[in-house]
Write a protein that holds these residues in place. Sequence first.
Motif, PDB file in Angstrom:
ATOM      1  N   UNK A   1      43.416  37.226  43.297  1.00 47.37           N
ATOM      2  CA  UNK A   1      43.693  37.943  42.057  1.00 47.37           C
ATOM      3  C   UNK A   1      45.188  37.781  41.799  1.00 47.37           C
ATOM      4  N   UNK A   2      45.543  37.502  40.535  1.00 50.57           N
ATOM      5  CA  UNK A   2      46.931  37.178  40.193  1.00 50.57           C
ATOM      6  C   UNK A   2      47.376  38.018  39.003  1.00 50.57           C
ATOM      7  N   UNK A   3      48.512  38.683  39.148  1.00 48.43           N
ATOM      8  CA  UNK A   3      49.061  39.486  38.060  1.00 48.43           C
ATOM      9  C   UNK A   3      50.536  39.739  38.281  1.00 48.43           C
TER      10      UNK A   3
ATOM     11  N   UNK B   1      31.275  40.949  33.753  1.00 50.04           N
ATOM     12  CA  UNK B   1      31.470  39.514  33.912  1.00 50.04           C
ATOM     13  C   UNK B   1      32.815  39.268  34.594  1.00 50.04           C
ATOM     14  N   UNK B   2      33.068  38.002  34.919  1.00 52.01           N
ATOM     15  CA  UNK B   2      34.317  37.640  35.575  1.00 52.01           C
ATOM     16  C   UNK B   2      34.986  36.503  34.820  1.00 52.01           C
TER      17      UNK B   2
ATOM     18  N   UNK C   1      39.663  28.355  31.619  1.00 52.64           N
ATOM     19  CA  UNK C   1      39.166  29.667  32.051  1.00 52.64           C
ATOM     20  C   UNK C   1      37.706  29.787  31.631  1.00 52.64           C
ATOM     21  N   UNK C   2      36.860  30.211  32.580  1.00 48.50           N
ATOM     22  CA  UNK C   2      35.434  30.341  32.323  1.00 48.50           C
ATOM     23  C   UNK C   2      35.019  31.805  32.413  1.00 48.50           C
TER      24      UNK C   2
ATOM     25  N   UNK D   1      40.351  35.066  40.131  1.00 48.26           N
ATOM     26  CA  UNK D   1      39.344  35.906  39.480  1.00 48.26           C
ATOM     27  C   UNK D   1      39.980  37.120  38.768  1.00 48.26           C
ATOM     28  N   UNK D   2      39.374  37.479  37.645  1.00 49.71           N
ATOM     29  CA  UNK D   2      39.674  38.750  36.977  1.00 49.71           C
ATOM     30  C   UNK D   2      38.327  39.361  36.587  1.00 49.71           C
TER      31      UNK D   2
END
Length: 369
Positions: free
Chosen positions: A290-292, A324-325, A348-349, A363-364
């Motif tokens: 996870x990236x922020x 959803x992701x 991005x999917x 992932x988000x």
Amino acid sequence: MALQCGIVGLPNVGKSTIFNALTAAGAQMANYPFCTIEPNVGVVTVADDRLGQLSAIAKPQKVLPTVMEFVDIAGLVSGASKGEGLGNQFLGHIRQVDAVTHVVRCFEDDDITHVEDRVDPVADILIIETELMLADLASVQKRYDGVIKKARTGDKEAKVLVEIYSRVVDGLNDGIPIRQQGLSPEDLEGLRDLFLITAKPVLYICNVSEADVSIAQKPGEHPMCDAVRELAAKEGSEVVVICGAIESEISELEAEEKAMFLDDLNLEEAGLDRLVNQAYRLLGLMTYFTVGPKEVRAWTVAVGATAPEAAGVIHTDFQKGFIRAEVISFADFIACNGEQGAKEKGKMRLEGKTYKLNDGDVMHFLFNV
């Protein structure tokens, strides 16, 4: 919850030395049996170069790698399952771990006593394995009679357990650890509440001398390590070669000094990194991120995990309310210089509940509770 590996072996094979080197936890070390009586627990961060690459782009306030826990358990001896050397107490300490890391001595040293007065790693493994199987046999048999009584009343679940227990007892009596008995996932689920030790996967750690550490990495160059590799191959286990003395030195070095030290020894990576990689492989694990702006964080999931299951690693509410992701592959995240670039290039999917993660996914999660 961190992956937990129990470190076992005969006394004086280097368990606590390796544990100290890997975790810098300061477990007591000495050249006499049963030096470690209460289990020592050390937490190790899992090195992953991808975290640095993600952080260089996101510039977060903090970076959080995933971790593993190592539990150093006192040396077991022949007769441990019957209480020799405080064996029952020690065996109880490893029933809760995810995997067993079995340290075996693969070096000669007249100054370090061997409890069996000889250095034979395969014989050492068989001693420990026998004691673990005897402990499991006692656990199953203790439950067996009660299950048989319930089965006679017509209880369907008990009837299934009787059949599973019977096969497991026969296998253990034949000297076959539970992990090698060909049990189905359903069979293993029926045994889960017994916390059987030989049902756990095993990673053998060959502790070698400093002089042998380079050649011992190569199959065919070190007879003791090769004997362990042959045994592990037959049972589907993993092997990693480590020099406890070298790892102790490495654990005290800064990153640049560590790299130079390893280069001088013709080693590509430290024993800890090899150990973690093998443990992941053994347990079928992988990492997502996870990236922020606040943090870049690594999370551990099982290979084949779905998006909701991955969300549940962060918080159970994420899994319960999963919608959803948003997913970006690690390679695309780096190539596109972050999330915005990935969006602009269509990398991005949006994935639903059936999506199975790939190692390195960024992932988000979108959820509603």
